[in-house]
Design a protein around this motif. Structure first.
Motif: not given
Length: 172
Positions: A138-146, A158-167
């Motif tokens: 949600e916070l990344l979506d807001e950052y992307t919007r801004l 990209s970093e967030f996608k990698r984090l999700k994949s790792e988890l």
């Protein structure tokens, strides 16, 4: 917003008690710093009122409720608070998410927001608690919007996608 409302809304980010003073940070329209002299009870706040304000009241409530760190130095109390949080990664993650939310509302450049987003992801990587992923999304979506045109935005995504994949892999 009064001191009680600031405290209960999560506006107090940290409080440090030293032998002679109490220091704190309170998020309101801006991030305000507070100092309360324990020997005189006098207060100082970086808000326009200068002290004896809702920010001081919020820090006093945090102190009364035991939401503080004890340190032996009056120099850089924030460093003491952050050092203590480092020992409890879950608390550090809560702090960084709180700061990320705040910075997304006030940071015109995206720099501080990006910093707290990366810090949050690093802490999440350490904790491996996927329950925070929807909040970070949600916070990344807001950052992307801004900040849609920033190359940094793509890097954070990209970093967030990698984090999700790792988890996800860690749960398998």
């Amino acid at each position: 917003m009064g001191g009680e409302a600031l405290y209960f809304s999560g506006g107090v980010t940290w409080v440090v008690k030293t032998p002679s003073a109490v220091y704190g940070e309170v998020l309101d329209d801006y991030a305000y710093r507070v100092k309360i002299d324990l020997s005189t009870g006098s207060s100082f706040c970086t808000c326009p009122k200068g002290g004896s304000c809702e920010h001081v009241d919020a820090v006093k409530i945090a102190l009364e409720r035991g939401f503080y760190f004890e340190c032996n130095t009056n120099v850089f109390p924030e460093a003491c608070a952050l050092s203590m949080m480092e020992e409890v990664p879950a608390l550090a993650l809560e702090y960084s998410i709180k700061m990320l939310r705040y910075e997304l509302q006030t940071d015109e450049s995206g720099s501080k927001s990006a910093y707290f987003f990366m810090l949050s992801m690093d802490l999440e990587r350490k904790l491996r608690d996927p329950r925070k992923l929807p909040i970070l999304q949600e916070l990344l979506d807001e950052y992307t919007r801004l900040f849609p045109d920033y190359p940094l935005t793509e890097r954070l995504k990209s970093e967030f996608k990698r984090l999700k994949s790792e988890l996800i892999k860690a749960r398998e």
